[in-house]
Design an enzyme around this catalytic site. Structure first.
Site, short mmCIF file in Angstrom:
data_model
loop_
_atom_site.label_atom_id
_atom_site.label_comp_id
_atom_site.label_asym_id
_atom_site.label_seq_id
_atom_site.Cartn_x
_atom_site.Cartn_y
_atom_site.Cartn_z
N GLU A 203 -22.52 18.89 28.74
CA GLU A 203 -23.12 20.19 28.42
C GLU A 203 -24.61 20.04 28.66
O GLU A 203 -25.33 19.50 27.83
CB GLU A 203 -22.84 20.55 26.95
CG GLU A 203 -21.38 20.77 26.63
CD GLU A 203 -20.89 22.16 27.05
OE1 GLU A 203 -21.71 23.08 27.19
OE2 GLU A 203 -19.68 22.31 27.26
N CYS A 236 -30.57 25.84 24.87
CA CYS A 236 -30.12 25.60 26.25
C CYS A 236 -29.82 26.91 26.98
O CYS A 236 -30.11 27.05 28.16
CB CYS A 236 -28.89 24.72 26.24
SG CYS A 236 -27.63 25.37 25.13
P1 NAD Z 1 -31.55 14.01 25.86
O1 NAD Z 1 -30.87 13.96 27.12
O2 NAD Z 1 -32.91 13.43 25.78
O3 NAD Z 1 -30.74 13.29 24.65
C1 NAD Z 1 -29.48 13.69 24.24
C2 NAD Z 1 -28.76 12.53 23.59
O4 NAD Z 1 -28.67 11.49 24.52
C3 NAD Z 1 -29.43 11.93 22.35
O5 NAD Z 1 -28.45 11.71 21.36
C4 NAD Z 1 -30.03 10.65 22.85
O6 NAD Z 1 -30.04 9.63 21.88
C5 NAD Z 1 -29.11 10.27 23.95
N1 NAD Z 1 -29.79 9.48 24.96
C6 NAD Z 1 -31.09 9.57 25.34
N2 NAD Z 1 -31.36 8.69 26.32
C7 NAD Z 1 -30.21 8.03 26.56
C8 NAD Z 1 -29.85 7.00 27.48
N3 NAD Z 1 -30.73 6.47 28.32
N4 NAD Z 1 -28.57 6.57 27.48
C9 NAD Z 1 -27.67 7.10 26.64
N5 NAD Z 1 -27.96 8.06 25.74
C10 NAD Z 1 -29.20 8.54 25.71
O7 NAD Z 1 -31.50 15.51 25.57
P2 NAD Z 1 -32.31 16.21 24.52
O8 NAD Z 1 -33.76 16.17 24.93
O9 NAD Z 1 -31.91 15.67 23.20
O10 NAD Z 1 -31.80 17.73 24.60
C11 NAD Z 1 -32.41 18.67 25.42
C12 NAD Z 1 -31.59 18.94 26.65
O11 NAD Z 1 -30.28 19.26 26.28
C13 NAD Z 1 -32.08 20.11 27.46
O12 NAD Z 1 -32.04 19.78 28.81
C14 NAD Z 1 -31.08 21.21 27.13
O13 NAD Z 1 -30.98 22.17 28.13
C15 NAD Z 1 -29.84 20.44 26.94
N6 NAD Z 1 -28.93 21.15 26.06
C16 NAD Z 1 -27.76 21.62 26.54
C17 NAD Z 1 -26.90 22.32 25.72
C18 NAD Z 1 -25.58 22.84 26.17
O14 NAD Z 1 -24.80 23.18 25.31
N7 NAD Z 1 -25.31 22.91 27.45
C19 NAD Z 1 -27.24 22.51 24.38
C20 NAD Z 1 -28.43 21.99 23.93
C21 NAD Z 1 -29.27 21.30 24.76
#
Ligand code: NAD
Length: 449
Positions: A203, A236
Site C-alpha cells: 500500500e 496517502c
Molecule cells: P516508510 O516507508 O518510511 O516506513 C514504513 C514502515 O517501513 C515503517 O514501519 C518503517 O519502520 C519500515 N521501514 C523503514 N525503512 C525500512 C527498511 N529499510 N526496511 C524495512 N522496513 C523499513 O513510510 P512512512 O514514511 O512511514 O509512510 C509514508 C509513506 O507511506 C508515504 O509515501 C505514503 O504515501 C505512504 N502511505 C500509503 C498508504 C496507503 O494506504 N497506500 C497509507 C499511508 C501512507
C-alpha cells in the site's frame, strides 16, 4: 515466529469461534483503549480527539463490525460448476488462512494502518506479527501495550522498532507481508519477501489529483480542503494538487482559503483540530517544496512546533520538486488545464496515483474521467472519505501499490481460496479419457469437451 507457526499449525486459529472472539476483543480494545490511543496520536501527530476518532478508531471499528457481520458468509465454501464430462463430481473453493503474516505500518495513521489489515488477518484465521512505525513512537507503544491484553498472545504480537526490526522480521519466512509506506521501502520489502516467495500487499503513495471545479465551488473547496488538510495532509489518499480550468481557477483559489478558515479559524496554529508535521526532517522537506510556486494563501510555519499552515500555491513550476515528488503535507498547488481531456492526459502521463478525484455535476465528465484515468481508486465530488467505506476495496495500481484490502478484500488477501474437486468412486466415467485413444474415443471426447 516459530511459536506462532506451531500455534497456527495446531489449528487453534482456524475455527469461526476463535476468529469472532478475536474481532470482538479488538472492538473491546478500541473502546477501552480509546483514550490511550487518542492521547498517543495527539502526542505523535497533534491529532485532535475527534479527528483521531474519525480517521483511526472509527475506521477500524467499522472494518471489524463489517467483518463480524459477514464472516460466516466469507468463510463458507463457494460452489463451482463442473463441466458435463467430469460428472458426477463436485467442485468448490474453501478459504483457508495463509499462516503467520507480517503487517508493517507507517507513521501517518499509525493505529488504523496496523489494525485495519489485522482485522482481515484475524477474520481469515491467521496468526500475525505487527510492526508499527517507529516514527509514531507513542502510538507504537500504546499498541504494544494494548494488543497482548486483548488479543490471543499466542497468535498476535507487536514488535516495536525501526529499520533493524523490520529487516530482521523480513528475513523470516512469513506467509504474507502486508506493507503500508513509501515506494522506496516498498521495493526493499518486495525484494526481501521474494527470498521466501512470500506474497506481498504493498500500500504505497503517490500524487492523487483533484480535478474539475464544476458544481458549487464552495462545496467542492470544502470537500477538497477536508480531504487534504486532515492530519495536516499527511494522508496517502489526500489530493496532491488541484487541476482546473482557467475560468474556474479564481473561484476555486478563493474558495479554498475560505474553507480552511471555516475549518481551522484564521490562525490554524491555534486550532485543536489541525495537526502537526511528524518530525523536523519532514518539516524541512515541506518548507523546501514551497519554492515550487507562488504562495496564494497560508505559508506560515514554525519549526519548533512542527507547524505548517494549510497553504495554497498558484503559478506552479511543473518541473519543481513540488510537482515531481510526493508532497505528503499541507501544500496544495492549483494547476490549470484547458479542459477535461487535457486533465486526463496530465494525470495519465504520470505514475498511477492511489486515488483520483473529479469534482463535477456533469455525468458525462464523471463517466469519462472514471473510464480513462488509471488510479488505485476514483471518487466523485469527495476526497479521501471513500477510504472509510468498508465494502469498497482500497489499494493502489502500478507505482501506488499492489493488492487491495478493506471488507471482503481483506479476508481474501489473508486467505488462500483452496480449490477442491471431489469425484465419487463407483462408475468410472473418466474411462472415456484414458488411453489408448482410438477413433471412437477421440470423437466422443471432442463432443464432450
Ligand atoms: P516508510 O516507508 O518510511 O516506513 C514504513 C514502515 O517501513 C515503517 O514501519 C518503517 O519502520 C519500515 N521501514 C523503514 N525503512 C525500512 C527498511 N529499510 N526496511 C524495512 N522496513 C523499513 O513510510 P512512512 O514514511 O512511514 O509512510 C509514508 C509513506 O507511506 C508515504 O509515501 C505514503 O504515501 C505512504 N502511505 C500509503 C498508504 C496507503 O494506504 N497506500 C497509507 C499511508 C501512507
Amino acid at each position: 515466529m516459530t511459536d506462532k507457526r506451531r500455534y497456527f499449525e495446531s489449528g487453534a486459529t482456524r475455527g469461526g469461534g476463535w476468529r469472532r472472539a478475536q474481532l470482538n476483543a479488538l472492538l473491546r480494545m478500541l473502546t477501552e483503549g480509546e483514550d490511550e490511543l487518542t492521547r498517543a496520536l495527539e502526542e505523535d501527530l497533534g491529532k485532535g480527539r475527534t479527528e483521531a476518532f474519525l480517521s483511526e478508531i472509527a475506521v477500524v471499528r467499522a472494518e471489524t463490525e463489517y467483518a463480524l457481520k459477514h464472516l460466516n458468509y466469507w468463510m463458507a465454501p463457494e460452489k463451482i460448476a463442473v463441466p458435463a464430462g467430469f460428472r458426477p463430481a463436485r467442485a468448490w473453493t474453501q478459504p483457508r488462512p495463509l499462516g503467520v503474516v507480517l503487517v508493517i505500518g507507517p507513521w501517518n495513521y499509525p493505529v488504523q494502518l496496523v489494525l485495519a489489515p489485522l482485522v482481515g488477518a484475524l477474520a481469515a484465521g491467521n496468526a500475525a506479527v505487527l510492526k508499527p512505525s517507529e516514527l509514531a513512537p507513542r502510538s507504537s507503544r500504546a499498541l504494544a501495550r494494548l494488543v497482548p491484553q486483548y488479543l490471543d498472545p499466542s497468535a498476535v504480537s507487536v514488535m516495536e522498532g525501526g529499520v533493524e526490526t523490520s529487516t530482521a522480521l523480513l528475513a523470516e519466512p512469513f506467509d504474507h507481508v502486508f506493507y503500508t509506506g513509501g515506494e522506496r521501502v516498498g521495493k526493499i520489502v518486495m525484494k526481501s519477501a521474494a527470498e521466501h516467495l512470500t506474497p506481498v500487499t504493498l500500500e504505497l503513495g503517490g500524487k492523487p489529483p483533484a480535478g474539475g471545479g464544476g458544481g458549487d465551488p464552495g462545496a467542492g473547496a470544502r470537500r477538497i480542503a477536508y480531504g487534504k488538510f486532515m492530519n495536516a495532509a499527511q494522508t496517502c489518499g489526500a489530493p496532491a494538487y488541484a487541476l482546473t480550468t482557467p475560468d474556474r481557477a479564481p473561484a476555486l483559489a478563493a474558495a479554498l482559503p475560505a474553507a480552511i478558515t471555516e475549518f481551522y479559524g484564521t490562525d490554524p496554529k491555534e486550532s485543536e483540530d489541525y495537526g502537526r508535521i511528524v518530525n523536523e526532517q519532514h518539516f524541512d522537506r515541506l518548507v523546501g517544496l514551497l519554492d515550487g510556486g507562488r504562495i496564494f494563501s497560508g505559508g506560515r510555519h514554525d519549526r519548533a512546533a512542527r507547524y505548517l499552515e494549510p497553504t495554497i500555491l498558484r503559478d506552479v513550476d511543473p518541473s519543481s520538486p513540488l510537482m515531481q515528488e510526493e508532497i505528503f503535507g499541507p501544500l496544495l498547488p492549483i494547476l490549470e488545464v484547458e479542459d477535461l481531456e487535457e486533465a486526463i492526459g496530465f494525470v495519465n502521463a504520470r505514475p498511477h496515483p492511489l486515488a483520483a478525484y473529479l469534482f463535477s455535476d456533469r455525468e458525462e465528465h464523471l463517466r469519462a474521467f472514471t473510464w480513462h484515468v488509471q488510479a488505485g481508486g476514483i471518487a466523485h465530488n469527495v476526497c479521501t472519505v471513500q477510504l472509510a467505506v468498508p465494502g469498497l476495496p482500497f489499494g493502489g495500481v502500478g507505482a501506488s501499490g499492489m493488492g487491495t484490502y478493506h471488507g471482503k478484500r481483506s479476508f481474501e488477501t489473508f486467505s488462500h481460496l483452496q480449490p477442491v474437486f471431489s469425484k465419487p468412486t463407483g462408475v468410472d466415467t473418466l474411462r472415456v479419457a484414458y488411453p489408448p485413444f482410438g477413433a471412437v474415443k477421440r470423437k466422443l471426447l471432442r463432443k464432450l469437451l
